[in-house]
Write a protein that holds these residues in place. Structure first.
Motif, PDB file in Angstrom:
ATOM      1  N   ALA A 231      17.678  59.644 -79.572  1.00 38.72           N
ATOM      2  CA  ALA A 231      17.752  58.201 -79.829  1.00 38.72           C
ATOM      3  C   ALA A 231      18.120  57.936 -81.284  1.00 38.72           C
ATOM      4  O   ALA A 231      18.927  57.044 -81.586  1.00 38.72           O
ATOM      5  N   ARG A 232      17.526  58.712 -82.185  1.00 38.75           N
ATOM      6  CA  ARG A 232      17.836  58.546 -83.608  1.00 38.75           C
ATOM      7  C   ARG A 232      19.295  58.881 -83.888  1.00 38.75           C
ATOM      8  O   ARG A 232      19.987  58.154 -84.620  1.00 38.75           O
ATOM      9  N   SER A 233      19.788  59.968 -83.313  1.00 35.05           N
ATOM     10  CA  SER A 233      21.178  60.357 -83.565  1.00 35.05           C
ATOM     11  C   SER A 233      22.159  59.348 -82.979  1.00 35.05           C
ATOM     12  O   SER A 233      23.275  59.199 -83.486  1.00 35.05           O
ATOM     13  N   ALA A 234      21.748  58.636 -81.922  1.00 36.74           N
ATOM     14  CA  ALA A 234      22.637  57.653 -81.290  1.00 36.74           C
ATOM     15  C   ALA A 234      22.873  56.440 -82.188  1.00 36.74           C
ATOM     16  O   ALA A 234      23.913  55.781 -82.081  1.00 36.74           O
ATOM     17  N   ILE A 235      21.920  56.131 -83.060  1.00 29.10           N
ATOM     18  CA  ILE A 235      22.035  54.912 -83.870  1.00 29.10           C
ATOM     19  C   ILE A 235      22.138  55.200 -85.357  1.00 29.10           C
ATOM     20  O   ILE A 235      22.301  54.271 -86.156  1.00 29.10           O
ATOM     21  N   GLN A 236      22.058  56.466 -85.749  1.00 29.52           N
ATOM     22  CA  GLN A 236      22.115  56.809 -87.162  1.00 29.52           C
ATOM     23  C   GLN A 236      23.550  56.947 -87.617  1.00 29.52           C
ATOM     24  O   GLN A 236      24.415  57.412 -86.883  1.00 29.52           O
ATOM     25  N   GLY A 237      23.815  56.534 -88.830  1.00 26.83           N
ATOM     26  CA  GLY A 237      25.157  56.676 -89.372  1.00 26.83           C
ATOM     27  C   GLY A 237      26.069  55.538 -88.935  1.00 26.83           C
ATOM     28  O   GLY A 237      25.627  54.501 -88.421  1.00 26.83           O
ATOM     29  N   ALA A 238      27.366  55.736 -89.135  1.00 26.76           N
ATOM     30  CA  ALA A 238      28.347  54.702 -88.801  1.00 26.76           C
ATOM     31  C   ALA A 238      28.521  54.610 -87.299  1.00 26.76           C
ATOM     32  O   ALA A 238      28.743  55.610 -86.619  1.00 26.76           O
ATOM     33  N   GLY A 239      28.431  53.401 -86.776  1.00 24.57           N
ATOM     34  CA  GLY A 239      28.633  53.183 -85.348  1.00 24.57           C
ATOM     35  C   GLY A 239      27.431  53.584 -84.525  1.00 24.57           C
ATOM     36  O   GLY A 239      26.441  54.141 -85.019  1.00 24.57           O
ATOM     37  N   THR A 240      27.535  53.310 -83.239  1.00 25.89           N
ATOM     38  CA  THR A 240      26.462  53.611 -82.296  1.00 25.89           C
ATOM     39  C   THR A 240      27.036  54.381 -81.123  1.00 25.89           C
ATOM     40  O   THR A 240      28.112  54.053 -80.628  1.00 25.89           O
ATOM     41  N   ASP A 241      26.322  55.411 -80.691  1.00 25.00           N
ATOM     42  CA  ASP A 241      26.707  56.150 -79.483  1.00 25.00           C
ATOM     43  C   ASP A 241      25.995  55.481 -78.306  1.00 25.00           C
ATOM     44  O   ASP A 241      24.906  55.874 -77.914  1.00 25.00           O
ATOM     45  N   GLU A 242      26.631  54.447 -77.753  1.00 24.05           N
ATOM     46  CA  GLU A 242      25.997  53.676 -76.692  1.00 24.05           C
ATOM     47  C   GLU A 242      25.750  54.489 -75.428  1.00 24.05           C
ATOM     48  O   GLU A 242      24.757  54.268 -74.731  1.00 24.05           O
ATOM     49  N   LEU A 243      26.653  55.422 -75.127  1.00 25.52           N
ATOM     50  CA  LEU A 243      26.455  56.248 -73.936  1.00 25.52           C
ATOM     51  C   LEU A 243      25.198  57.103 -74.078  1.00 25.52           C
ATOM     52  O   LEU A 243      24.385  57.190 -73.151  1.00 25.52           O
ATOM     53  N   LEU A 244      25.025  57.741 -75.221  1.00 21.57           N
ATOM     54  CA  LEU A 244      23.832  58.548 -75.455  1.00 21.57           C
ATOM     55  C   LEU A 244      22.582  57.679 -75.395  1.00 21.57           C
ATOM     56  O   LEU A 244      21.581  58.050 -74.777  1.00 21.57           O
ATOM     57  N   LEU A 245      22.624  56.523 -76.018  1.00 21.83           N
ATOM     58  CA  LEU A 245      21.470  55.617 -76.013  1.00 21.83           C
ATOM     59  C   LEU A 245      21.137  55.189 -74.582  1.00 21.83           C
ATOM     60  O   LEU A 245      19.964  55.114 -74.195  1.00 21.83           O
ATOM     61  N   THR A 246      22.158  54.920 -73.795  1.00 19.24           N
ATOM     62  CA  THR A 246      21.948  54.556 -72.390  1.00 19.24           C
ATOM     63  C   THR A 246      21.282  55.689 -71.626  1.00 19.24           C
ATOM     64  O   THR A 246      20.331  55.469 -70.870  1.00 19.24           O
ATOM     65  N   GLU A 247      21.786  56.917 -71.804  1.00 24.65           N
ATOM     66  CA  GLU A 247      21.219  58.047 -71.073  1.00 24.65           C
ATOM     67  C   GLU A 247      19.752  58.273 -71.435  1.00 24.65           C
ATOM     68  O   GLU A 247      18.951  58.660 -70.584  1.00 24.65           O
ATOM     69  N   VAL A 248      19.397  58.049 -72.685  1.00 22.64           N
ATOM     70  CA  VAL A 248      18.015  58.266 -73.114  1.00 22.64           C
ATOM     71  C   VAL A 248      17.092  57.178 -72.585  1.00 22.64           C
ATOM     72  O   VAL A 248      15.966  57.454 -72.155  1.00 22.64           O
TER      73      VAL A 248
END
Length: 452
Positions: A219-236
């Protein structure tokens, strides 16, 4: 486990409701929505087809911030290869026979919670060891010696690490990590991170964290840094129960000193922010609550008016219904909408784009009736997600690693995923992974999939 209760009768809904065979989720003709409120259709029993599977009861809500009341796992439930209470009988899935390993009861000294249908130690702080003998029947001493030998001196014995770690369930992993730190003064994660690299090291890193802390890191890696990994956040997040989310929020706060809900909202904007805020705030009815088929009919009309029946799309109505309904309700909704109009997933594909489309389809495909009776809710979808990690030019290794690790903790369900994969793609998951990876990384993933 039968999808229909034993007292199903012919009613005012057209064709009689016969029990389904192994090839379908609904009887021929599907659900006919009620013409008379006094005769509701049969209620789905939305669970995996293993006779000993019972969903863990939801935990009480938090009070005073982060102070949940923990409940012990039910005495008859098997999770992740470790069995509280007397060992259950053999669990059988279509096309696969899986015998749960024999272990004795959990000890009372440790607080054990259920996270994603897997027993884990209650989060007491990142890098703080769990208390008590949390994996009775497992002695980590010999495995600690093997790991120290494998990581000592020049070079690393990757084969020895695979042999020790690939088959361990969530509680033995936690027990091993706690004992390793007590004996060596270093965390197991630190040692493995310093001795391994690449996707082999990344896989071991995820394994030794266990299900809850690994999800907090994802969850942290999905929202950390530039941009958001929405797919990863969704899966979690998408498949978590309210109690699962509470425990994830707690673990995230303990590890990072931050509020995951606030971080998600601050990292997103506009309708995507609203979508994820709804997901992390939702409290749908439990899956064992009877489906209200009048509400299903109401939702069919509401979705039609919000999409096909108007110019433009009312996105929030779609989000509200899909996020805030139980899986059995969504299964009945997909069936009813498809018979009256057209496939609901096709409607979403035509009415949405980008992250909203991706997230709504992920949730809906985890509840669709197709193959759910045969394999269990979301199993067919997760088999497809694994294939997507390997399809096309090059392997999406990060996706493959996290999906294998996340899926494998609930071992009976993972066996169902493997059976679904075999049926859909006419090849074994082990063979497919072996063809897409190489070296010690391949050996590790294949060993996890095999569970040996």
């Amino acid at each position: 486990m039968s999808y229909y209760p034993s007292n199903h009768q012919n009613s005012d809904y057209g064709a009689p409701f016969a029990p389904p065979n192994n090839q379908g989720y609904y009887p021929p003709g599907g659900f006919n929505l009620p013409q008379s409120p006094g005769n509701p259709p049969p209620i789905p029993s939305y669970s995996y087809p293993a006779s000993n599977y019972q969903p863990h009861p939801p935990l009480p809500p938090f009070h005073n911030g982060y102070a949940p009341t923990y409940l012990p796992p039910p005495a008859s439930q098997s999770h992740g290869g470790y069995t509280p209470g007397p060992p259950p009988s053999q669990s059988t899935y279509p096309g696969v026979s899986y015998q749960t390993p024999q272990y004795s009861h959990y000890q009372n000294q440790a607080s054990i919670i259920q996270y994603r249908n897997t027993p884990v130690p209650a989060p007491v702080g990142y890098d703080l060891p769990p208390l008590g003998d949390i994996a009775a029947g497992y002695d980590p001493s010999m495995d600690i010696d093997k790991i120290r030998k494998a990581t000592k001196g020049i070079g690393t014995d990757e084969t020895a690490l695979i042999a020790v770690l690939a088959h361990l369930g969530s509680l033995p992993i936690a027990s091993l990590s706690a004992a390793f730190k007590a004996r060596t003064g270093k965390t197991l994660v630190e040692v493995l991170d310093s001795e391994t690299s690449g996707y082999f090291g990344e896989t071991l890193h995820g394994l030794v964290q266990g299900p809850l802390w690994h999800d907090a890191e994802l969850a942290r890696s999905a929202i950390q840094g530039a941009g958001t990994d929405e797919l990863l956040l969704t899966e979690v997040i998408a498949d978590l129960t309210p109690s699962d989310r509470q425990n994830l929020f707690m673990a995230y706060r303990m590890r990072y000193g931050r509020d995951l809900q606030a971080d998600i909202r601050n990292d997103l904007s506009a309708k995507t922010e609203r979508l994820f805020t709804m997901m992390i705030s939702s409290n749908p009815p439990p899956d064992n609550v009877a489906v209200n088929f009048q509400q299903v009919e109401h939702d069919v009309k509401a979705l039609y008016k919000a999409g096909q029946g108007k110019i433009g799309t009312d996105e929030i109505t779609f989000c509200d219904i899909i996020i805030n309904r139980s899986k059995p309700h969504l299964a009945a909704l997909c069936d009813a909408y498809g018979r009256k109009y057209k496939s609901l997933t096709k409607v979403i594909k035509s009415e949405f784009s980008g992250h909203m489309r991706q997230t709504l389809l992920f949730i809906l495909e985890g509840a669709k009736p197709k193959h759910s009776m045969e394999f269990g809710p979301g199993v067919w979808r997760d088999a497809k997600m694994l294939e997507k990690s390997m399809k096309g030019l090059g392997t999406k290794d990060k996706q493959l690693v996290r999906r294998i690790i996340r899926y494998h903790w609930d071992r009976p369900r993972f066996e169902a995923i493997k059976a679904a994969y075999q049926k859909k793609y006419r090849k074994s998951l082990e063979g497919r992974i072996a063809g897409e990876t190489s070296g010690d990384y391949k050996k590790l993933l294949v060993a996890i999939v095999k569970g040996i």
